[in-house]
Design a protein around this motif. Structure first.
Motif, PDB file in Angstrom:
ATOM      1  N   LEU A 122       0.836  -1.200   0.000  1.00 47.92           N
ATOM      2  CA  LEU A 122       0.000   0.000   0.000  1.00 47.92           C
ATOM      3  C   LEU A 122       0.869   1.247   0.000  1.00 47.92           C
ATOM      4  O   LEU A 122       0.614   2.209  -0.726  1.00 47.92           O
ATOM      5  CB  LEU A 122      -0.903   0.019   1.237  1.00 47.92           C
ATOM      6  CG  LEU A 122      -2.057  -0.964   1.230  1.00 47.92           C
ATOM      7  CD1 LEU A 122      -2.783  -0.928   2.568  1.00 47.92           C
ATOM      8  CD2 LEU A 122      -3.032  -0.612   0.096  1.00 47.92           C
ATOM      9  N   ASP A 123       1.920   1.220   0.807  1.00 54.27           N
ATOM     10  CA  ASP A 123       2.809   2.370   0.915  1.00 54.27           C
ATOM     11  C   ASP A 123       3.503   2.649  -0.420  1.00 54.27           C
ATOM     12  O   ASP A 123       3.701   3.790  -0.810  1.00 54.27           O
ATOM     13  CB  ASP A 123       3.835   2.119   2.021  1.00 54.27           C
ATOM     14  CG  ASP A 123       4.604   3.380   2.384  1.00 54.27           C
ATOM     15  OD1 ASP A 123       3.948   4.380   2.742  1.00 54.27           O
ATOM     16  OD2 ASP A 123       5.839   3.384   2.280  1.00 54.27           O
ATOM     17  N   PHE A 124       3.853   1.584  -1.113  1.00 53.00           N
ATOM     18  CA  PHE A 124       4.484   1.754  -2.421  1.00 53.00           C
ATOM     19  C   PHE A 124       3.509   2.395  -3.396  1.00 53.00           C
ATOM     20  O   PHE A 124       3.835   3.322  -4.113  1.00 53.00           O
ATOM     21  CB  PHE A 124       4.955   0.406  -2.976  1.00 53.00           C
ATOM     22  CG  PHE A 124       6.345   0.054  -2.567  1.00 53.00           C
ATOM     23  CD1 PHE A 124       7.385   0.975  -2.699  1.00 53.00           C
ATOM     24  CD2 PHE A 124       6.655  -1.197  -2.072  1.00 53.00           C
ATOM     25  CE1 PHE A 124       8.681   0.655  -2.325  1.00 53.00           C
ATOM     26  CE2 PHE A 124       7.943  -1.527  -1.695  1.00 53.00           C
ATOM     27  CZ  PHE A 124       8.955  -0.611  -1.820  1.00 53.00           C
ATOM     28  N   GLN A 125       2.275   1.882  -3.376  1.00 53.55           N
ATOM     29  CA  GLN A 125       1.293   2.409  -4.334  1.00 53.55           C
ATOM     30  C   GLN A 125       0.979   3.869  -4.057  1.00 53.55           C
ATOM     31  O   GLN A 125       0.886   4.679  -4.967  1.00 53.55           O
ATOM     32  CB  GLN A 125       0.008   1.576  -4.270  1.00 53.55           C
ATOM     33  CG  GLN A 125       0.142   0.269  -5.024  1.00 53.55           C
ATOM     34  CD  GLN A 125      -0.923  -0.732  -4.615  1.00 53.55           C
ATOM     35  OE1 GLN A 125      -1.903  -0.378  -3.973  1.00 53.55           O
ATOM     36  NE2 GLN A 125      -0.735  -1.968  -4.999  1.00 53.55           N
ATOM     37  N   LYS A 126       0.849   4.179  -2.763  1.00 54.27           N
ATOM     38  CA  LYS A 126       0.393   5.523  -2.429  1.00 54.27           C
ATOM     39  C   LYS A 126       1.536   6.533  -2.323  1.00 54.27           C
ATOM     40  O   LYS A 126       1.372   7.698  -2.631  1.00 54.27           O
ATOM     41  CB  LYS A 126      -0.381   5.491  -1.093  1.00 54.27           C
ATOM     42  CG  LYS A 126      -1.754   4.863  -1.233  1.00 54.27           C
ATOM     43  CD  LYS A 126      -2.672   5.220  -0.080  1.00 54.27           C
ATOM     44  CE  LYS A 126      -2.118   4.714   1.232  1.00 54.27           C
ATOM     45  NZ  LYS A 126      -3.117   4.451   2.253  1.00 54.27           N
ATOM     46  N   VAL A 127       2.703   6.090  -1.825  1.00 54.51           N
ATOM     47  CA  VAL A 127       3.741   7.053  -1.459  1.00 54.51           C
ATOM     48  C   VAL A 127       5.036   6.940  -2.257  1.00 54.51           C
ATOM     49  O   VAL A 127       5.489   7.887  -2.868  1.00 54.51           O
ATOM     50  CB  VAL A 127       4.068   6.958   0.059  1.00 54.51           C
ATOM     51  CG1 VAL A 127       4.985   8.098   0.483  1.00 54.51           C
ATOM     52  CG2 VAL A 127       2.788   6.975   0.887  1.00 54.51           C
ATOM     53  N   LYS A 128       5.635   5.736  -2.265  1.00 54.50           N
ATOM     54  CA  LYS A 128       7.031   5.680  -2.688  1.00 54.50           C
ATOM     55  C   LYS A 128       7.299   5.125  -4.087  1.00 54.50           C
ATOM     56  O   LYS A 128       8.392   5.267  -4.610  1.00 54.50           O
ATOM     57  CB  LYS A 128       7.827   4.803  -1.710  1.00 54.50           C
ATOM     58  CG  LYS A 128       7.909   5.358  -0.317  1.00 54.50           C
ATOM     59  CD  LYS A 128       8.931   4.598   0.486  1.00 54.50           C
ATOM     60  CE  LYS A 128       8.967   5.048   1.918  1.00 54.50           C
ATOM     61  NZ  LYS A 128       7.663   4.874   2.608  1.00 54.50           N
ATOM     62  N   GLY A 129       6.310   4.442  -4.668  1.00 55.53           N
ATOM     63  CA  GLY A 129       6.550   3.687  -5.898  1.00 55.53           C
ATOM     64  C   GLY A 129       7.295   4.443  -6.974  1.00 55.53           C
ATOM     65  O   GLY A 129       8.358   4.025  -7.433  1.00 55.53           O
ATOM     66  N   SER A 130       6.781   5.619  -7.355  1.00 52.92           N
ATOM     67  CA  SER A 130       7.374   6.318  -8.499  1.00 52.92           C
ATOM     68  C   SER A 130       8.762   6.842  -8.155  1.00 52.92           C
ATOM     69  O   SER A 130       9.675   6.796  -8.982  1.00 52.92           O
ATOM     70  CB  SER A 130       6.451   7.456  -8.955  1.00 52.92           C
ATOM     71  OG  SER A 130       6.304   8.392  -7.904  1.00 52.92           O
ATOM     72  N   ALA A 131       8.957   7.308  -6.921  1.00 52.22           N
ATOM     73  CA  ALA A 131      10.267   7.832  -6.534  1.00 52.22           C
ATOM     74  C   ALA A 131      11.323   6.732  -6.556  1.00 52.22           C
ATOM     75  O   ALA A 131      12.468   6.950  -6.969  1.00 52.22           O
ATOM     76  CB  ALA A 131      10.197   8.459  -5.139  1.00 52.22           C
ATOM     77  N   LEU A 132      10.925   5.530  -6.134  1.00 52.39           N
ATOM     78  CA  LEU A 132      11.876   4.427  -6.127  1.00 52.39           C
ATOM     79  C   LEU A 132      12.194   3.988  -7.559  1.00 52.39           C
ATOM     80  O   LEU A 132      13.355   3.701  -7.890  1.00 52.39           O
ATOM     81  CB  LEU A 132      11.308   3.263  -5.316  1.00 52.39           C
ATOM     82  CG  LEU A 132      12.324   2.237  -4.842  1.00 52.39           C
ATOM     83  CD1 LEU A 132      13.373   2.864  -3.941  1.00 52.39           C
ATOM     84  CD2 LEU A 132      11.641   1.089  -4.104  1.00 52.39           C
ATOM     85  N   THR A 133      11.175   3.964  -8.403  1.00 53.87           N
ATOM     86  CA  THR A 133      11.397   3.620  -9.813  1.00 53.87           C
ATOM     87  C   THR A 133      12.357   4.618 -10.460  1.00 53.87           C
ATOM     88  O   THR A 133      13.273   4.233 -11.193  1.00 53.87           O
ATOM     89  CB  THR A 133      10.054   3.604 -10.575  1.00 53.87           C
ATOM     90  OG1 THR A 133       9.143   2.788  -9.851  1.00 53.87           O
ATOM     91  CG2 THR A 133      10.216   3.073 -11.974  1.00 53.87           C
ATOM     92  N   GLU A 134      12.158   5.900 -10.182  1.00 53.46           N
ATOM     93  CA  GLU A 134      13.058   6.925 -10.728  1.00 53.46           C
ATOM     94  C   GLU A 134      14.496   6.672 -10.308  1.00 53.46           C
ATOM     95  O   GLU A 134      15.422   6.804 -11.111  1.00 53.46           O
ATOM     96  CB  GLU A 134      12.648   8.317 -10.231  1.00 53.46           C
ATOM     97  CG  GLU A 134      11.524   8.933 -11.046  1.00 53.46           C
ATOM     98  CD  GLU A 134      10.909  10.153 -10.344  1.00 53.46           C
ATOM     99  OE1 GLU A 134      11.615  10.778  -9.525  1.00 53.46           O
ATOM    100  OE2 GLU A 134       9.731  10.434 -10.614  1.00 53.46           O
ATOM    101  N   ALA A 135      14.696   6.326  -9.029  1.00 49.61           N
ATOM    102  CA  ALA A 135      16.055   6.074  -8.534  1.00 49.61           C
ATOM    103  C   ALA A 135      16.677   4.883  -9.248  1.00 49.61           C
ATOM    104  O   ALA A 135      17.841   4.922  -9.647  1.00 49.61           O
ATOM    105  CB  ALA A 135      16.025   5.849  -7.024  1.00 49.61           C
ATOM    106  N   VAL A 136      15.902   3.819  -9.436  1.00 50.74           N
ATOM    107  CA  VAL A 136      16.417   2.636 -10.121  1.00 50.74           C
ATOM    108  C   VAL A 136      16.803   2.983 -11.557  1.00 50.74           C
ATOM    109  O   VAL A 136      17.869   2.615 -12.045  1.00 50.74           O
ATOM    110  CB  VAL A 136      15.374   1.493 -10.090  1.00 50.74           C
ATOM    111  CG1 VAL A 136      15.730   0.398 -11.084  1.00 50.74           C
ATOM    112  CG2 VAL A 136      15.270   0.926  -8.679  1.00 50.74           C
ATOM    113  N   GLU A 137      15.941   3.751 -12.246  1.00 48.00           N
ATOM    114  CA  GLU A 137      16.233   4.129 -13.636  1.00 48.00           C
ATOM    115  C   GLU A 137      17.403   5.105 -13.704  1.00 48.00           C
ATOM    116  O   GLU A 137      18.045   5.248 -14.731  1.00 48.00           O
ATOM    117  CB  GLU A 137      14.982   4.730 -14.295  1.00 48.00           C
ATOM    118  CG  GLU A 137      13.832   3.726 -14.454  1.00 48.00           C
ATOM    119  CD  GLU A 137      14.210   2.510 -15.302  1.00 48.00           C
ATOM    120  OE1 GLU A 137      15.006   2.668 -16.264  1.00 48.00           O
ATOM    121  OE2 GLU A 137      13.737   1.399 -14.999  1.00 48.00           O
TER     122      GLU A 137
END
Lengths: 464, 253
Positions: free
Chosen positions: B75-90
């Protein structure tokens, strides 16, 4: 009793005798043998007990709590069958009952006392006439066997759900996961807990269990933490909270090395008990034992006398004199327990001399990752206060790496896989009157016991 | 050579929830080895509802958790962190994800009842609950480890999920002993850009110093453009590495 069962008893008894002859207190093989020969044997043996069986499970404190219960049942004049040597899988339980039976399969006992690990609870409930189930606490321990902690809790719950309608649950109110079993199983539950806030802290120390409400997922708010995640908790969102303890320790006095004293409030009576084992966790054990005693109808006076007579046992910091040197052996099996032991070692003002023996056999837990959850950084702060640490056992090398990364200087660490050699090496560096701490996992402890017995310094394990 | 005292920012994701099997040992190892290499590491803990720009970190670590905790994190990934973490990985930040954390990188986890719990979907992989729990010591071989040391990685796996990689994705290593991703295709874990996912506990990094240094090198290359690490005294680590190999080979679980 059928011939097949009698034969199984004879064979297993012989196997136990042979195993003792060779200096091993092993009970797994004879138990397995008997179960193979006569699968229905254990229920028949246990069925003879007029007062049924008290079953104790949980992560920490099982063995000590069982010893306390054994003491108070004895003080009440009851004859007890007890799987005493920490053999807490169903094979060990079977062997203990066979050892207590005569050659015709008759048990001259009134009540059974069985400690078993979480995974064994469903089987134990189905084979033993369990009248009282005591659940002490749930910590991370041997997760490779149970999968994960929630699974261990689930195994105990499913066992509890299969208890007969006249059975009682004795549950630790201060552990959210233990208390949840009472809510979900439709049996009368007796909760026990500490009420003496002087021993609580506001901050949780070193715990990774049960921080979030089991009902709604919100983090619990604690009034006090007593020991890791045990304490007075409440969920701010759904309101689920620690049940009010029926058997409560309203005052706890820690008498340092002399033990603990508890003022107890219970529906039966208010009274005081004292036990010669130190530490707040032994207050929990004594409280659990008291609640179990009351549940089987033991009078407070017999409980008091029984608990007063309990002495520490092998592998629980029992001091052994080895040629004028003190050897203190403390079983280590999970992070919470290991942290307590490290704290006790650090409390000793003398230079620290240690043997840490880590095995990864089935009974120890086959995954040694848990060593990284133990706070050895705390031990490393002793710095020059550490004289030496010998690491030993099948995973001696892992332990050495853990100490290195905790910040213990590598020139103070010696790796010696062989237990006998490790103890020999360590004892050479311990002078008269000095103390050597030996911290083994379960199967390593059996090895340590054999080595020390061979040197002529300790009784054999099965006599403990 | 890397200049003395250059900083290295480590992020420990969900240390309070994803910490099932001694996972903090990996953070301890990253920090210690960084120190021994003359860097100045710092560890920041990031948990639920904490919104962070993950690109500022050099190494991000996430461990394994129990089912219940993993649902909170989903839930936390979907609501809060998902896109920021994806950006860091990319952006080539180094990410090490173990066990439950590894599964969360994928598109979904399918439970025994057929329910699909969505992951972050950073990496094209998915996990299906198996009937049998895959438990035991593991030896993996990987060509990611540089230098003269062994190419083996040792650890302990304990998972019921079976993970499958999408076409074109490389596993972290090849299974020598143990089950790996799914017990079928011989692959263990995944490597995607500077992200490593794996099932190995142990803890993983302390007795696989080659893997720790691989991650540190990738992180230093990204931030400083150079990544030469001086060799350290790894005698204790390699003894544990070899002992784990002996243990994995002599004992069948």
């Amino acid at each position: 009793m059928g011939l097949r069962k009698i034969l199984a008893i004879w064979t297993a008894k012989l196997a136990i005798g042979v195993s003792h002859l060779f200096g091993r207190g092993g009970s797994t093989f004879p138990g397995r043998l008997a179960r193979r020969l006569a699968p229905g044997l254990l229920p028949v043996l246990a069925g003879q007990l007029p007062r049924g069986v008290v079953l104790i499970t949980g992560t920490n404190g099982k063995t000590t709590t069982a010893r306390m219960i054994s003491g108070l049942l004895g003080a009440a004049g009851l004859r007890v069958v007890h799987n005493r040597s920490g053999a807490n899988l169903i094979t060990g339980v079977t062997a203990a009952f066979i050892a207590a039976a005569d050659w015709r399969g008759r048990l001259a006992a009134d009540i059974g006392l069985v400690e078993c690990d979480e995974a064994t609870v469903p089987k134990a409930v189905s084979e033993l006439s369990v009248r009282v189930l005591v659940v002490t606490n749930f910590f991370r321990d041997q997760l490779d066997r149970f999968g994960e902690l929630a699974h261990a809790v689930e195994l105990v719950r499913s066992g509890a759900a299969r208890l007969g309608p006249d059975a009682k649950l004795i549950l630790n109110a201060d552990d959210p996961q233990v208390a949840s079993i009472g809510r979900e199983v439709g049996l009368p539950a007796v909760y026990y807990g500490l009420e003496d806030g002087r021993h609580g802290t506001k901050e949780m120390v070193q715990s990774r269990e049960a921080k979030h409400c089991l009902n709604c997922g919100e983090p619990y708010v604690y009034g006090h933490y007593f020991y890791a995640h045990l304490g007075q908790y409440r969920c701010p969102k759904c309101g689920q909270e620690r049940p009010r303890p029926d058997v409560a320790a309203t005052h706890v006095e820690l008498l340092e090395a002399r033990g603990v004293e508890l003022a107890i409030r219970s529906p039966e009576a208010d009274f005081t008990v004292r036990v010669a084992l130190p530490g707040l966790y032994n207050a929990y054990n004594a409280l659990a034992a008291t609640a179990a005693g009351l549940a089987v109808g033991v009078e407070p006076e017999a409980i008091r006398r029984g608990l007063a007579g309990v002495v520490s046992s092998f592998g629980r910091m029992e001091p052994i004199d080895v040629g004028g040197r003190r050897v203190l052996i403390a079983l280590v099996k999970n992070p919470a327990g290991f942290n307590e032991v490290v704290r006790a070692v650090l409390g000793d003002p003398d230079p620290k001399r240690l043997v840490i023996a880590i095995n990864d056999n089935y009974a120890d837990g086959t995954d040694v990752s848990w060593l990284w959850d133990v706070d050895f950084e705390q031990l490393a702060t002793a710095g020059d206060g550490i004289d030496f640490i010998v690491t030993s056992g099948l995973r001696a090398e892992d332990m050495a790496v853990r100490l290195k990364y905790a910040g213990v200087e590598t020139n103070r660490i010696t790796v010696e896989d062989d237990l006998a050699a490790a103890l020999g090496l360590a004892l050479k560096r311990v002078g008269a009157g000095q103390t050597l701490y030996v911290l083994p996992t379960y199967t390593a402890m059996l090895g340590v016991r054999r080595v020390i017995a061979k040197m002529g310094y300790a009784r054999h394990f099965w006599q403990a | 050579m890397i200049g003395i005292g250059q900083e290295l920012k480590i992020c420990h994701l969900y240390p309070d929830l994803m910490n099932l099997y001694g996972d903090r040992g990996n953070v301890i190892a990253l920090r210690r080895r960084a120190e021994w290499h003359g860097l100045r590491p710092s560890v920041e803990e990031v948990s639920l509802e904490d919104k962070s720009d993950f690109r500022r970190f050099d190494v991000i670590f996430i461990g394994g958790g129990q089912d219940r905790e993993q649902k909170l994190i989903c839930l936390d990934f979907q609501k809060v962190k998902g896109s920021a973490l994806t950006e860091a990985v990319e952006d080539d930040a180094v990410l090490l994800a173990i066990c439950g954390g590894y599964q969360l990188l994928g598109s979904y986890y399918q439970t025994g009842e057929g329910e699909r719990v969505p992951g972050i979907g950073i990496v094209d992989l998915w996990t299906v609950a198996g009937k049998k729990r895959l438990i035991g010591n593991v030896i993996v071989e990987t060509d990611l480890i540089e230098g003269p040391g062994p190419k083996t990685v040792v650890g302990f796996e304990n998972h019921s999920g079976q993970t499958y990689l999408g076409a074109g994705l490389r596993p972290f290593g090849k299974v020598v002993t143990g089950y790996g991703n799914n017990g079928e295709d011989g692959g263990e874990g995944v490597i995607y850009r500077n992200t490593v996912g794996t099932y190995l506990h142990g803890s993983l990094l302390p007795k696989n110093p080659g893997v720790t240094d691989f991650l540190l090198r990738r992180a230093l290359l990204r931030r400083y453009g150079v990544a030469e690490l001086k060799p350290l005294d790894d005698m204790a680590e390699m003894r544990a590495h070899e002992a784990a190999i002996r243990r994995a080979k002599t004992k069948a679980y």
